[in-house]
Design an enzyme around this catalytic site. Structure first.
Site, PDB file in Angstrom:
ATOM      1  N   HIS A  49     -16.818   3.491 108.190  1.00 46.90           N
ATOM      2  CA  HIS A  49     -16.413   2.788 109.400  1.00 46.90           C
ATOM      3  C   HIS A  49     -17.164   3.367 110.595  1.00 46.90           C
ATOM      4  CE1 HIS A  49     -13.491   0.801 107.076  1.00 46.90           C
ATOM      5  NE2 HIS A  49     -12.388   1.368 107.505  1.00 46.90           N
ATOM      6  N   CYS A  98      -7.249   5.179 108.279  1.00 45.80           N
ATOM      7  CA  CYS A  98      -8.639   5.657 108.274  1.00 45.80           C
ATOM      8  C   CYS A  98      -9.267   5.647 109.664  1.00 45.80           C
ATOM      9  CB  CYS A  98      -9.471   4.833 107.304  1.00 45.80           C
ATOM     10  SG  CYS A  98      -9.317   3.046 107.515  1.00 45.80           S
TER      11      CYS A  98
END
Length: 331
Positions: free
Chosen positions: A237, A129
């Site tokens: 994130h 990710c």
């Protein structure tokens, strides 16, 4: 339009459930649809496109007749079923780290290196990710200026640790003394500068992924110094990135490049306190880039980047790979 037989392996986890949402939202053409998980989840009903499907226990015969298997399981489980998927004739788009660095397995972010799909041997790896979100921001600049080095600090949401990470934060916000085995320390009201296990040189397993995967995706040796930190945020994130290029950069041209880049939103106006944050980027597929400025490092640019790691950082990227296979006539 042709329809494709699709299986989601690991459908009961956070990424697996998000794959269902993304497939439905993007109206991927599905014929036969299989939802696969462990025996613990078998028999549970799941609504998809107004119809109820039941989760099946995964066996070695589960992949027969499938065209695509979207993997949302841990590396050890992905390795267990790899040969069965290949023998079935399906293409395995795997979200785990099991095959990312294997020479013959393409590691793909469609907006960056979709051409690599032409070399697949039935297994395609979905990058980490952090790698996906970071490269969405810097790969367009690499084409113009060539990246030499990156210094990255990540601020990673608890959902990156799965359903258990989300539950740990929910419980500890109410009672910080509640213990969770998913993190080495309490995560509520805290930050933890460790994601993954430590290596011999005191990096973590999460930190080395960006360098190894980034170099493979960009087909260029890129030095990356990365520190990964878990923070008490549920989704999305964030990362601070300093990029050193091979030649001098023009900041206004950097903004222009990023503004025109597919899947990227330039969210940058310091006079209005406009910059990327997890609260803005959760539950959507764009990667937001802001705080764009010259670095004190020669030929350097500093960026702040945010993206939903369950969507573009995992499930959406996997579905986009499937779409790219269809669009290119590979599938």
């Amino acid at each position: 339009m042709r329809k494709y037989n699709v299986a989601v392996l690991g459908v009961s986890g956070a990424v697996g459930r998000m794959m269902l949402r993304v497939l439905e939202e993007r109206e991927f053409p599905i014929g036969t649809f299989k939802l696969l998980a462990s025996s613990r989840s078998a028999g549970k009903g799941v609504m998809f496109r107004g119809e109820e499907y039941y989760i099946e226990e995964t066996t070695r015969d589960s992949f027969r007749g499938m065209d695509i298997v979207l993997g949302a399981v841990e590396s050890d489980i992905a390795r267990v079923y790899k040969e069965d998927i290949v023998k079935s004739g399906a293409i395995f788009i795997d979200n785990s780290s099991a095959f990312r660095l294997e020479k013959d397995v393409p590691l793909v972010v469609p907006q960056i290196n979709g051409d690599d799909l032409c070399t697949h041997t039935q297994i395609i790896a979905n990058p980490n990710c952090v790698t996906i979100i970071a490269l969405m921001a810097v790969a367009p600049l690499h084409k113009e200026y060539t990246i030499k080095r990156m210094i990255v600090s990540t601020y990673q949401a608890v959902s990156g640790a799965g359903n258990e990470g989300i539950e740990a934060l929910r419980e500890q916000v109410i009672d910080p003394t509640i213990y969770s085995p998913i993190f080495p320390y309490p995560i509520a009201y805290n930050v933890i500068p460790q994601i993954g296990s430590f290596t011999e040189d005191h990096q973590t397993s999460e930190e080395i992924k960006l360098q190894r995967e980034g170099s493979k995706i960009l087909h260029a040796p890129i030095e990356v110094d990365c520190t990964c930190v878990r923070i008490p945020v549920y989704t999305s994130h964030s990362m601070s990135i300093v990029v050193e290029f091979e030649k001098q950069v023009d900041i206004e041209y950097v903004r222009e490049i990023l503004t025109k880049s597919e899947g990227v939103v330039v969210w940058d106006d310091v006079e209005s306190n406009k910059y990327p944050m997890p609260i803005l980027t959760s539950d959507q597929d764009k990667v937001y880039v802001g705080r764009i400025r010259k670095s004190r490092i020669e030929n350097g640019v500093s960026l702040f980047v945010c993206g939903d790691q369950l969507r573009k950082g995992a499930a959406t990227n996997a579905v986009e790979i499937a779409e790219e296979l269809v669009n290119r006539g590979i599938l």
